[in-house]
Write a protein that holds these residues in place. Sequence first.
Motif, PDB file in Angstrom:
ATOM      1  N   LEU A 129      -2.633 -42.185   6.729  1.00 24.76           N
ATOM      2  CA  LEU A 129      -2.313 -40.869   6.174  1.00 24.76           C
ATOM      3  C   LEU A 129      -3.570 -40.017   6.044  1.00 24.76           C
ATOM      4  O   LEU A 129      -3.553 -38.816   6.331  1.00 24.76           O
ATOM      5  CB  LEU A 129      -1.640 -41.050   4.814  1.00 24.76           C
ATOM      6  CG  LEU A 129      -1.439 -39.802   3.944  1.00 24.76           C
ATOM      7  CD1 LEU A 129      -0.608 -38.769   4.681  1.00 24.76           C
ATOM      8  CD2 LEU A 129      -0.771 -40.179   2.627  1.00 24.76           C
ATOM      9  N   GLU A 130      -4.655 -40.623   5.641  1.00 28.17           N
ATOM     10  CA  GLU A 130      -5.909 -39.883   5.492  1.00 28.17           C
ATOM     11  C   GLU A 130      -6.409 -39.372   6.841  1.00 28.17           C
ATOM     12  O   GLU A 130      -6.916 -38.250   6.939  1.00 28.17           O
ATOM     13  CB  GLU A 130      -6.976 -40.782   4.856  1.00 28.17           C
ATOM     14  CG  GLU A 130      -8.300 -40.060   4.599  1.00 28.17           C
ATOM     15  CD  GLU A 130      -9.334 -40.964   3.961  1.00 28.17           C
ATOM     16  OE1 GLU A 130     -10.437 -40.479   3.670  1.00 28.17           O
ATOM     17  OE2 GLU A 130      -9.043 -42.160   3.762  1.00 28.17           O
ATOM     18  N   ARG A 131      -6.261 -40.187   7.891  1.00 30.90           N
ATOM     19  CA  ARG A 131      -6.693 -39.761   9.225  1.00 30.90           C
ATOM     20  C   ARG A 131      -5.777 -38.691   9.791  1.00 30.90           C
ATOM     21  O   ARG A 131      -6.215 -37.800  10.511  1.00 30.90           O
ATOM     22  CB  ARG A 131      -6.724 -40.954  10.187  1.00 30.90           C
ATOM     23  CG  ARG A 131      -7.869 -41.917   9.977  1.00 30.90           C
ATOM     24  CD  ARG A 131      -8.042 -42.829  11.190  1.00 30.90           C
ATOM     25  NE  ARG A 131      -6.824 -43.564  11.507  1.00 30.90           N
ATOM     26  CZ  ARG A 131      -6.500 -44.741  10.991  1.00 30.90           C
ATOM     27  NH1 ARG A 131      -7.308 -45.321  10.115  1.00 30.90           N
ATOM     28  NH2 ARG A 131      -5.387 -45.357  11.338  1.00 30.90           N
ATOM     29  N   PHE A 136       2.307 -37.568   8.791  1.00 30.68           N
ATOM     30  CA  PHE A 136       3.110 -38.087   7.685  1.00 30.68           C
ATOM     31  C   PHE A 136       3.974 -36.997   7.064  1.00 30.68           C
ATOM     32  O   PHE A 136       5.150 -37.217   6.752  1.00 30.68           O
ATOM     33  CB  PHE A 136       2.201 -38.690   6.611  1.00 30.68           C
ATOM     34  CG  PHE A 136       2.949 -39.399   5.510  1.00 30.68           C
ATOM     35  CD1 PHE A 136       3.221 -40.757   5.604  1.00 30.68           C
ATOM     36  CD2 PHE A 136       3.388 -38.727   4.377  1.00 30.68           C
ATOM     37  CE1 PHE A 136       3.915 -41.424   4.595  1.00 30.68           C
ATOM     38  CE2 PHE A 136       4.082 -39.368   3.362  1.00 30.68           C
ATOM     39  CZ  PHE A 136       4.344 -40.732   3.477  1.00 30.68           C
ATOM     40  N   PHE A 137       3.412 -35.806   6.891  1.00 29.04           N
ATOM     41  CA  PHE A 137       4.074 -34.778   6.092  1.00 29.04           C
ATOM     42  C   PHE A 137       4.784 -33.682   6.877  1.00 29.04           C
ATOM     43  O   PHE A 137       5.559 -32.929   6.296  1.00 29.04           O
ATOM     44  CB  PHE A 137       3.049 -34.095   5.165  1.00 29.04           C
ATOM     45  CG  PHE A 137       2.567 -34.964   4.045  1.00 29.04           C
ATOM     46  CD1 PHE A 137       3.404 -35.329   3.001  1.00 29.04           C
ATOM     47  CD2 PHE A 137       1.262 -35.428   4.032  1.00 29.04           C
ATOM     48  CE1 PHE A 137       2.950 -36.126   1.955  1.00 29.04           C
ATOM     49  CE2 PHE A 137       0.797 -36.226   2.987  1.00 29.04           C
ATOM     50  CZ  PHE A 137       1.644 -36.579   1.954  1.00 29.04           C
ATOM     51  N   ARG A 138       4.535 -33.551   8.166  1.00 29.21           N
ATOM     52  CA  ARG A 138       5.028 -32.347   8.850  1.00 29.21           C
ATOM     53  C   ARG A 138       6.546 -32.296   8.975  1.00 29.21           C
ATOM     54  O   ARG A 138       7.123 -31.236   9.164  1.00 29.21           O
ATOM     55  CB  ARG A 138       4.392 -32.222  10.230  1.00 29.21           C
ATOM     56  CG  ARG A 138       4.899 -33.161  11.290  1.00 29.21           C
ATOM     57  CD  ARG A 138       4.320 -32.773  12.643  1.00 29.21           C
ATOM     58  NE  ARG A 138       4.730 -33.686  13.683  1.00 29.21           N
ATOM     59  CZ  ARG A 138       4.501 -33.467  14.962  1.00 29.21           C
ATOM     60  NH1 ARG A 138       3.862 -32.376  15.336  1.00 29.21           N
ATOM     61  NH2 ARG A 138       4.893 -34.333  15.875  1.00 29.21           N
ATOM     62  N   SER A 139       7.204 -33.430   8.887  1.00 32.68           N
ATOM     63  CA  SER A 139       8.661 -33.437   8.964  1.00 32.68           C
ATOM     64  C   SER A 139       9.252 -34.135   7.746  1.00 32.68           C
ATOM     65  O   SER A 139       8.699 -35.104   7.239  1.00 32.68           O
ATOM     66  CB  SER A 139       9.119 -34.163  10.233  1.00 32.68           C
ATOM     67  OG  SER A 139      10.517 -34.323  10.237  1.00 32.68           O
ATOM     68  N   SER A 140      10.366 -33.601   7.291  1.00 36.48           N
ATOM     69  CA  SER A 140      11.069 -34.250   6.181  1.00 36.48           C
ATOM     70  C   SER A 140      12.280 -35.031   6.690  1.00 36.48           C
ATOM     71  O   SER A 140      13.088 -35.529   5.901  1.00 36.48           O
ATOM     72  CB  SER A 140      11.532 -33.198   5.155  1.00 36.48           C
ATOM     73  OG  SER A 140      12.405 -32.251   5.770  1.00 36.48           O
ATOM     74  N   ALA A 169      -1.870 -43.951  16.489  1.00 37.16           N
ATOM     75  CA  ALA A 169      -1.171 -42.817  17.098  1.00 37.16           C
ATOM     76  C   ALA A 169       0.090 -42.504  16.299  1.00 37.16           C
ATOM     77  O   ALA A 169       1.209 -42.573  16.814  1.00 37.16           O
ATOM     78  CB  ALA A 169      -0.818 -43.134  18.549  1.00 37.16           C
ATOM     79  N   PRO A 170      -0.061 -42.147  15.034  1.00 41.80           N
ATOM     80  CA  PRO A 170       1.104 -41.940  14.161  1.00 41.80           C
ATOM     81  C   PRO A 170       2.039 -40.827  14.603  1.00 41.80           C
ATOM     82  O   PRO A 170       3.199 -40.797  14.209  1.00 41.80           O
ATOM     83  CB  PRO A 170       0.470 -41.629  12.795  1.00 41.80           C
ATOM     84  CG  PRO A 170      -0.910 -41.137  13.113  1.00 41.80           C
ATOM     85  CD  PRO A 170      -1.333 -41.919  14.314  1.00 41.80           C
TER      86      PRO A 170
END
Length: 366
Positions: A129-131, A136-140, A169-170
């Motif tokens: 998440l830090e990288r 992580f957050f752009r989609s709900s 490669a998240p």
Amino acid sequence: MALKMLISTSSNCVSHLRGYRKLQIPTFELRNILWRPLLTQLTPVREAKTEGENVGASKASKYQASVRKDTHEDWLRDFLLQKGANTKTIDSIISRYPRAVTRTSENVQARWEIWKSVLQTDLQVLQTLERSPESFFRSSNLENLQDNVSFVSSLGLSSKIVTQLMARAPRTFSNRAALNRDMVEFLQNVCTCLGGDNPEEFARKIISKNVYLLTRSTKRIKVNVEMFQTMLKIPNAEMLDWIQGNGSGILDLGNAYIKKNFDNIQKKFQCLGCSEDEITKSIFTFPRILYLSPVTLNTKVDLLMKYGIKVDQILEMPRVLDVSSASIQSKIKELMQHGYDFQVSGIGVLTLSSNRFKLKVEKLMN
């Protein structure tokens, strides 16, 4: 010359490249695959280095102002603190992706648990998440995330590779699931068009060796496959093996970047008297040479030749160009102090790790 454009599945899969004899080049067919938007072509961007960095400081401040009124920032900060993040890390995450504070507590917690089901620990989720806070957050859309996890898991990849996909490669899991299906289907079609008989295993091998592929556009990979076969001038069977072997690591690089570096490699070595076949063989053996910018490659070649190393030695051992210029120079000087003859003993010693190189020098001293 580039290959013909993709045609429908009803067309013949194999055609030829005009201008080359006895070279069978496939015209790839796709099954109604929708092209992803073509990503940047100028540099060999790796997601771990840039993903989530697309929101600059000035844009971040504007986003913050627009979303500050109705957010869950206090809850998010407390949640991340409980997961082990420090204040500096949390500030960095929010500043790089301000819309993170608009996600509800229910959504963030559910998303965290899905990620944790792949990454195994809270610490790994936090580090990823830090990288890449954007991933992580752009989609709900939790359904899309779970769909991606299920699809990737269904490919037969090892748990280690699935973990690497999310850790390195998240974006693979935040993109629309349909895009991942398109890429896998595309890779399977490449295998079929090159004469392969196990497209599922082919796609699995390539993804395992290059976890960034699912974050790239199918158009980028298509153009690269076409360019590589034109550059290397090898038959389909060899191309098939090369793509899922040595070539897999550079398959996702930008098209223009590859072409620019390839043109420079040809120009540099041809000026030094090398034949096209010798140059092509070197690239085939060590495709990572295509990572090197013109300035970097030219500098290293000139440095090696400055110390009496022949150009044919460089082409026979192209891996030496993967070593930093500073390391090359220091190793050469140390070896020369002990009377090492590169013409007799070769230049492979320059590619050794620091510890193995020290052992080699100690043997020379005894």
